[in-house]
Design an enzyme around this catalytic site. Structure first.
Site, PDB file in Angstrom:
ATOM      1  N   LYS A 185      25.044  -5.608  -2.257  1.00 29.80           N
ATOM      2  CA  LYS A 185      26.769  -5.853  -2.441  1.00 29.80           C
ATOM      3  C   LYS A 185      27.221  -5.095  -1.364  1.00 29.80           C
ATOM      4  O   LYS A 185      28.466  -5.105  -1.107  1.00 29.80           O
ATOM      5  CB  LYS A 185      26.992  -5.082  -3.642  1.00 29.80           C
ATOM      6  CG  LYS A 185      26.411  -5.803  -4.860  1.00 29.80           C
ATOM      7  CD  LYS A 185      27.115  -5.192  -6.065  1.00 29.80           C
ATOM      8  CE  LYS A 185      26.278  -5.481  -7.423  1.00 29.80           C
ATOM      9  NZ  LYS A 185      26.846  -4.692  -8.423  1.00 29.80           N
ATOM     10  N   ARG A 215       0.890  -1.272   0.003  1.00 34.28           N
ATOM     11  CA  ARG A 215      -0.097   0.066   0.072  1.00 34.28           C
ATOM     12  C   ARG A 215       0.757   1.249  -0.012  1.00 34.28           C
ATOM     13  O   ARG A 215       0.534   2.253  -0.669  1.00 34.28           O
ATOM     14  CB  ARG A 215      -0.831  -0.043   1.445  1.00 34.28           C
ATOM     15  CG  ARG A 215      -2.278  -0.662   1.252  1.00 34.28           C
ATOM     16  CD  ARG A 215      -2.306  -1.508   2.453  1.00 34.28           C
ATOM     17  NE  ARG A 215      -1.462  -2.066   2.937  1.00 34.28           N
ATOM     18  CZ  ARG A 215      -1.531  -3.564   2.770  1.00 34.28           C
ATOM     19  NH1 ARG A 215      -2.702  -4.080   2.165  1.00 34.28           N
ATOM     20  NH2 ARG A 215      -0.543  -4.378   2.796  1.00 34.28           N
ATOM     21  N   THR A 216       1.726   1.320   1.006  1.00 40.36           N
ATOM     22  CA  THR A 216       2.342   2.537   1.178  1.00 40.36           C
ATOM     23  C   THR A 216       3.355   2.700  -0.254  1.00 40.36           C
ATOM     24  O   THR A 216       3.270   4.147  -0.394  1.00 40.36           O
ATOM     25  CB  THR A 216       3.232   2.434   2.433  1.00 40.36           C
ATOM     26  OG1 THR A 216       2.687   2.051   3.384  1.00 40.36           O
ATOM     27  CG2 THR A 216       4.150   3.976   2.694  1.00 40.36           C
ATOM     28  N   HIS A 224       5.339   6.043  11.452  1.00 39.49           N
ATOM     29  CA  HIS A 224       4.692   5.800  10.004  1.00 39.49           C
ATOM     30  C   HIS A 224       3.941   6.856   9.832  1.00 39.49           C
ATOM     31  O   HIS A 224       2.669   6.597  10.048  1.00 39.49           O
ATOM     32  CB  HIS A 224       3.996   4.461  10.162  1.00 39.49           C
ATOM     33  CG  HIS A 224       3.762   3.967   8.728  1.00 39.49           C
ATOM     34  ND1 HIS A 224       3.845   4.740   7.478  1.00 39.49           N
ATOM     35  CD2 HIS A 224       3.355   2.817   8.312  1.00 39.49           C
ATOM     36  CE1 HIS A 224       3.494   4.197   6.471  1.00 39.49           C
ATOM     37  NE2 HIS A 224       3.028   2.849   6.861  1.00 39.49           N
ATOM     38  N   ARG A 265      11.534   3.986   3.312  1.00 39.53           N
ATOM     39  CA  ARG A 265      11.105   3.057   4.373  1.00 39.53           C
ATOM     40  C   ARG A 265      12.388   2.192   4.692  1.00 39.53           C
ATOM     41  O   ARG A 265      12.975   1.594   3.949  1.00 39.53           O
ATOM     42  CB  ARG A 265       9.827   1.934   4.057  1.00 39.53           C
ATOM     43  CG  ARG A 265       9.725   0.779   4.959  1.00 39.53           C
ATOM     44  CD  ARG A 265       8.288   0.131   4.619  1.00 39.53           C
ATOM     45  NE  ARG A 265       7.312   0.942   4.850  1.00 39.53           N
ATOM     46  CZ  ARG A 265       6.110   0.390   4.761  1.00 39.53           C
ATOM     47  NH1 ARG A 265       5.868  -0.959   4.416  1.00 39.53           N
ATOM     48  NH2 ARG A 265       4.859   0.997   5.301  1.00 39.53           N
TER      49      ARG A 265
HETATM   50  N1  ASP Z   1       1.868  -1.544   7.017  1.00 41.31           N
HETATM   51  C1  ASP Z   1       1.925  -0.879   8.498  1.00 41.31           C
HETATM   52  C2  ASP Z   1       3.561  -0.812   8.399  1.00 41.31           C
HETATM   53  O1  ASP Z   1       4.338  -0.856   7.635  1.00 41.31           O
HETATM   54  C3  ASP Z   1       1.451  -1.905   9.325  1.00 41.31           C
HETATM   55  C4  ASP Z   1       2.102  -3.525   9.318  1.00 41.31           C
HETATM   56  O2  ASP Z   1       2.906  -3.790   8.421  1.00 41.31           O
HETATM   57  O3  ASP Z   1       1.459  -4.227   9.999  1.00 41.31           O
HETATM   58  O4  ASP Z   1       3.845  -0.400   9.801  1.00 41.31           O
END
Ligand code: ASP
Length: 312
Positions: free
Chosen positions: A84, A56-57, A134, A106
């Site tokens: 590497k 999603r993100t 987040h 991320r």
């Molecule tokens: N998608 C959210 C996160 O990246 C929640 C999860 O992974 O459970 O933190």
């Protein structure tokens, strides 16, 4: 309002949060048009760097940037020179040297987004750093709940599940506190973060191990995923025990007030923290959260990268 970056909800006040949510409403309107694109970020290049898995993100940041006419580049930890042995610092400096305007990052290490900003001097949006924050998840959760329930001031939001490993709970606590909601944190004793009562953001919040006692008064239940990838041992005896104590089963769903809504940031462990009946219920906002993710991320990108104050 210009935002220099978005490393976390920490440091944002109610006015700034509300401004982002209000801009996201406008972006949501744009999403209902046949032509969904705005020219706001034409000529900007934003790099999505995901060192941890994401559906999603990652996709919604990419779509959000494209809908604002920015150019995007995607970087995945796997398949790049990080495998590497290139360090995070060398990697972000390398990409920054290509002449880009900012990063969405991320990473499994708490604090990685902040370091990337310090190393490169470019605006960074934290798309999840370890168990720390987040922020766009909390903003899209607030946006979704506000749409369903109206202003969140005084509303009862229960956040339930694996709080120990969750960055979502940290960002949500800060965001919901600013917006005046009353938050109840519910987790098995082993999955409650240590010394949670000492977190400044948890002051005034209710902390309990008993999900059944919060159902009747909840306006929103936010079910969090059991994050096995962050667990080094066994935090509960069996899945059946977890479901019995903390799963949103059909029976628990029926005990919620009629107007109450159910959220989950995804990805779901269907049948563990959330039953299929709850995930697919009319009161489930899980796909609304996904849709809100695009609008909210457009709003965040807009506040950081458009206009006079932006870095470019
Ligand atoms: N998608 C959210 C996160 O990246 C929640 C999860 O992974 O459970 O933190």
């Amino acid at each position: 309002m210009h935002l220099p970056h978005l490393l976390g909800i920490e440091g944002l006040d109610r006015e700034q949060i509300t401004a982002v949510l209000d801009t996201a409403e406008e972006m949501a309107q744009v999403q209902t048009r046949e032509l969904k694109k705005l020219p706001a970020l034409r000529g900007r290049t934003i790099v999505n760097m995901f060192f941890e898995d994401s559906t999603r993100t990652k996709m919604s940041f990419d779509l959000a940037a494209k809908r604002l006419s920015a150019d995007t580049m995607a970087f995945a930890g796997k398949g790049s020179s990080t495998s590497k042995g290139e360090s995070l610092r060398d990697t972000v400096l390398t990409v920054a040297a290509m002449g880009i305007d900012g990063f969405v990052i991320r990473h499994s290490a708490s604090g990685a987004a902040k370091l990337a900003m310090e190393w490169t001097g470019l605006p960074v949006i934290n798309a999840g750093d370890g168990t720390h924050e987040h922020p766009t998840q909390a903003l899209l959760d607030a946006f979704t709940m506000r749409r369903a329930l109206g202003p969140l001031q005084g509303r009862n939001v229960a956040i339930v599940g694996d709080l120990r490993h969750s960055r979502v709970v940290r960002s949500n606590l800060l965001c919901l506190r600013e917006l005046g909601a009353h938050v109840t944190l519910v987790a098995p004793p082993t999955l409650m973060p240590d010394a949670i009562e000492d977190w400044p953001a948890s002051q005034g919040m209710t902390i309990t191990n008993d999900l059944d006692e919060v159902l009747a008064d909840a306006d929103a239940l936010m079910m969090l995923r059991v994050q096995r990838e962050r667990m080094s041992g066994a935090f509960f005896p069996s899945e059946a025990d977890y479901i019995a104590g903390w799963g949103l089963t059909r029976e628990r769903l029926a005990k919620l007030p009629d107007h109450a809504v159910v959220c989950h940031p995804g990805p779901m462990n269907r049948g563990l923290e959330i039953s299929p009946e709850a995930a697919d219920a009319a009161r489930s906002l899980i796909l609304d959260q996904v849709a809100a993710g695009v609008s909210v991320r457009m709003a965040v990108l807009f506040h950081i990268f458009s206009g006079e104050g932006s870095h470019a």
